[in-house]
Design a protein around this motif. Structure first.
Motif, short mmCIF file in Angstrom:
data_model
loop_
_atom_site.label_atom_id
_atom_site.label_comp_id
_atom_site.label_asym_id
_atom_site.label_seq_id
_atom_site.Cartn_x
_atom_site.Cartn_y
_atom_site.Cartn_z
N GLU A 314 0.82 -1.21 0.00
CA GLU A 314 0.00 0.00 0.00
C GLU A 314 0.86 1.26 0.00
N LYS A 315 1.98 1.21 0.73
CA LYS A 315 2.89 2.37 0.74
C LYS A 315 3.47 2.60 -0.65
N VAL A 316 3.89 1.51 -1.29
CA VAL A 316 4.49 1.64 -2.63
C VAL A 316 3.47 2.23 -3.60
N ILE A 317 2.24 1.74 -3.57
CA ILE A 317 1.20 2.23 -4.48
C ILE A 317 0.92 3.72 -4.24
N ASN A 318 0.81 4.08 -2.97
CA ASN A 318 0.56 5.49 -2.62
C ASN A 318 1.72 6.38 -3.05
N ASP A 319 2.95 5.91 -2.80
CA ASP A 319 4.12 6.70 -3.17
C ASP A 319 4.30 6.78 -4.69
N LEU A 320 3.92 5.73 -5.39
CA LEU A 320 3.98 5.76 -6.86
C LEU A 320 3.03 6.82 -7.43
N GLU A 321 1.85 6.92 -6.84
CA GLU A 321 0.90 7.94 -7.29
C GLU A 321 1.49 9.34 -7.10
N ASN A 322 2.06 9.56 -5.93
CA ASN A 322 2.67 10.87 -5.65
C ASN A 322 3.88 11.14 -6.55
N ALA A 323 4.69 10.10 -6.77
CA ALA A 323 5.87 10.25 -7.62
C ALA A 323 5.46 10.60 -9.05
N LEU A 325 2.62 12.11 -9.96
CA LEU A 325 2.13 13.49 -9.93
C LEU A 325 3.29 14.49 -9.93
N PHE A 326 4.31 14.19 -9.14
CA PHE A 326 5.50 15.04 -9.08
C PHE A 326 6.13 15.15 -10.46
N SER A 327 6.29 14.01 -11.13
CA SER A 327 6.94 13.98 -12.44
C SER A 327 6.11 14.68 -13.51
N GLU A 390 4.10 29.53 -4.00
CA GLU A 390 3.92 28.75 -2.77
C GLU A 390 3.08 27.51 -3.03
N LYS A 391 2.07 27.68 -3.91
CA LYS A 391 1.22 26.53 -4.27
C LYS A 391 2.06 25.41 -4.89
N ALA A 392 2.93 25.80 -5.85
CA ALA A 392 3.74 24.81 -6.55
C ALA A 392 4.72 24.13 -5.60
N LEU A 393 5.41 24.92 -4.80
CA LEU A 393 6.41 24.34 -3.90
C LEU A 393 5.75 23.44 -2.85
N SER A 394 4.59 23.85 -2.36
CA SER A 394 3.86 23.02 -1.39
C SER A 394 3.44 21.69 -2.03
N PHE A 395 2.96 21.78 -3.29
CA PHE A 395 2.53 20.58 -4.03
C PHE A 395 3.70 19.60 -4.19
N LEU A 396 4.86 20.11 -4.58
CA LEU A 396 6.01 19.25 -4.84
C LEU A 396 6.65 18.75 -3.55
N ASP A 398 5.24 18.23 -0.79
CA ASP A 398 4.33 17.25 -0.20
C ASP A 398 4.58 15.85 -0.77
N LYS A 399 5.19 15.79 -1.96
CA LYS A 399 5.38 14.51 -2.65
C LYS A 399 6.85 14.10 -2.75
N ILE A 400 7.74 14.94 -2.23
CA ILE A 400 9.16 14.67 -2.45
C ILE A 400 9.63 13.41 -1.72
N ASP A 401 9.10 13.14 -0.53
CA ASP A 401 9.50 11.91 0.17
C ASP A 401 9.06 10.68 -0.61
N SER A 402 7.92 10.77 -1.26
CA SER A 402 7.42 9.64 -2.06
C SER A 402 8.33 9.35 -3.24
N ILE A 403 8.70 10.41 -3.99
CA ILE A 403 9.52 10.16 -5.19
C ILE A 403 10.94 9.76 -4.78
N LYS A 404 11.43 10.27 -3.64
CA LYS A 404 12.74 9.83 -3.15
C LYS A 404 12.70 8.34 -2.79
N TYR A 405 11.62 7.93 -2.13
CA TYR A 405 11.48 6.52 -1.74
C TYR A 405 11.41 5.62 -2.98
N ILE A 406 10.61 6.03 -3.94
CA ILE A 406 10.42 5.21 -5.15
C ILE A 406 11.71 5.11 -5.95
#
Length: 468
Positions: A314-323, A325-327, A390-396, A398-406
């Motif tokens: 479940e963590k991998v799936i959630n982080d993949l979605e965030n990764a 979105l980040f990309s 601020e919107k963009a930086l907050s968005f990214l 928020d997802k940076i730990d996910s893309i780092k993990y993936i």
């Protein structure tokens, strides 16, 4: 006399002709091979006011003056050849519209050449594939505004329609339309590659079936990742081969072809000095995929030791979605920056918010995130790479730990993720105050006396790094 003419009856040309006719305009059509014209008239045309012609002279003479002719032929030499065939029969004030994926510099050349003869020319990007051409594409016309005015009514009616209006606008001067379409395709390459990398993790790390991956993609498509590319990806995952009963995606050879627009985007970004690593590496990923035999041989020579720990599904799936979105966000960031710089360099006068608006419907890269990107640009039109918000930086962030993990996880499993990695590295580079380029500049000065600037005083400096 017909309202408009169309040359080139491959599937895109056929569908565009039908689209125009169904909006109650009369259309003349011509194709180099008469058989295709006859087949189109017999099998596709029903009640539409479409007339077929089998020579250029009668085709041109069938059109109301000033004549308006859309070319839907292969980019490159075929466009020039068709223009030369048309010229003897055209009058000053007539208009040619190139609806193919022409290289923007070719479009600039043609605009200038035809201007000398009094012929108007529009380079028009068309996105949406076969279905878009028939039901409403995203149209990106560029050239003189007078030329656009001649066909504005028709283009606005045949374009995809969204709550934000028709997916067509006057993009800008000269070859702006084809430039924007080229970068559109570069962004498309990057998003497709990012989705493919996520798919690779789901099948090789989590060992999910195409059906299971399709369910995940469909769920994502119902959320923030809603897009045409996400939609077709979940449909592809669930499609079974009628002959074997197996999932068709598993039977397709892993060699991704390309027609050149992605490569042009990368080349142009290097020429203009704008960083587009995610777009560039999506092109490289397709190139790498083509060396199938070499990859097979090398894979036999390497022993891969996989981690013994069990990953949290479940963590991998959630982080993949965030990764993902980040990309996707970063891919748009790089593409819009490139368009903005080109607009200045080539005097295109492009409105980035309008570009995002016309990508909202009938378009291969249409996506829910486009509204978010438009909101960021509306806050500050000078924010061409979207990051100064601020919107963009907050968005990214928020997802940076996910893309780092993936990206770390994929290395443990020996999986290449060129676009996910480059998207993260692009962002890390943009938010890093001190990059190691100081050492590179010192190296350049050491071996080539290329000089350098200092952080503690003004001026240009050179050092004799070692005694002769």
């Amino acid at each position: 006399m017909k309202d408009i003419g169309l040359i080139g009856l491959a599937v895109m040309g056929q569908n565009l002709a039908l689209n125009i006719a169904r909006k109650k305009y009369s259309v003349s059509v011509f194709n180099r091979t008469p058989d295709r014209t006859q087949e189109f008239m017999k099998n596709k045309v029903k009640d539409e006011e479409i007339a077929a012609y089998y020579d250029i002279k009668s085709f041109v003479e069938s059109l109301k003056k000033p004549r308006k002719i859309i070319l839907m032929v292969k980019a490159g030499k075929p466009v020039d050849e068709m223009i030369q065939e048309l010229l003897p029969y055209l009058d000053k004030g007539d208009l040619i519209i190139d609806g193919g994926n022409s290289y923007f510099k070719d479009t600039s050349r043609r605009i200038n050449e035809l201007k000398e003869r009094g012929i108007l020319y529009l380079g028009m990007g068309v996105s949406g594939g076969e279905a878009g051409a028939l039901h409403g594409p995203s149209l990106m016309p560029g050239g003189s505004y007078d030329a656009y005015e001649m066909v504005k009514e028709i283009l606005l009616k045949i374009a995809a329609q969204t709550e934000a209006g028709p997916c067509c606008t006057y993009v800008g001067n000269d070859s702006a339309g084809h430039f924007v379409k080229m970068v559109h395709n570069g962004i498309e390459y990057a998003i497709m590659q990012a989705i493919a990398e996520v798919y690779d993790v789901l099948r090789k790390v989590l060992k999910l079936s195409p059906e299971e991956i399709g369910e995940i993609f469909e769920k994502w498509n119902n959320g923030v990742l809603n897009s045409f590319l996400m939609e077709i990806s979940y449909k592809i995952m669930k499609y079974k081969d009628k002959e074997t009963g197996k999932y068709l995606v598993d039977l397709i050879l892993d060699e991704a072809e390309q027609k050149g627009t992605g490569k042009w985007t990368s080349q142009t970004s290097l020429d203009l000095g704008i960083p587009t690593p995610s777009l560039n590496l999506a092109v490289e990923a397709r190139t790498l995929s083509f060396f199938k035999e070499a990859r097979v041989e090398l894979s036999k020579k390497v022993t891969k030791t996989y981690p013994s720990i069990k990953v949290d599904k479940e963590k991998v799936i959630n982080d993949l979605e965030n990764a993902l979105l980040f990309s996707v966000f970063v891919s748009f960031s790089q593409g819009l920056w490139l368009i903005s710089e080109a607009s200045k360099a080539f005097n295109y006068n492009i409105d980035l918010s309008e570009v995002l608006r016309i990508w909202k419907g009938g378009c291969i890269i249409r996506a829910k995130i486009l509204d978010f990107l438009r909101d960021i640009i509306k806050e500050n039109k000078e924010n061409v790479n979207l990051l100064n918000s601020e919107k963009a930086l907050s968005f990214l962030m928020d997802k940076i730990d996910s893309i780092k993990y993936i990206t770390n996880l994929t290395k443990d499993f020996y999986l290449p993720t060129l676009v996910l990695n480059s998207s993260l590295d692009y962002f890390l580079s943009m938010i890093e105050e001190n990059l190691p380029a100081n050492l590179i500049q010192a190296q350049r000065d050491f071996f080539g006396a290329h000089t350098y600037r200092r952080i503690d005083k003004e001026g240009i400096f050179h050092t004799e790094w070692e005694a002769n």
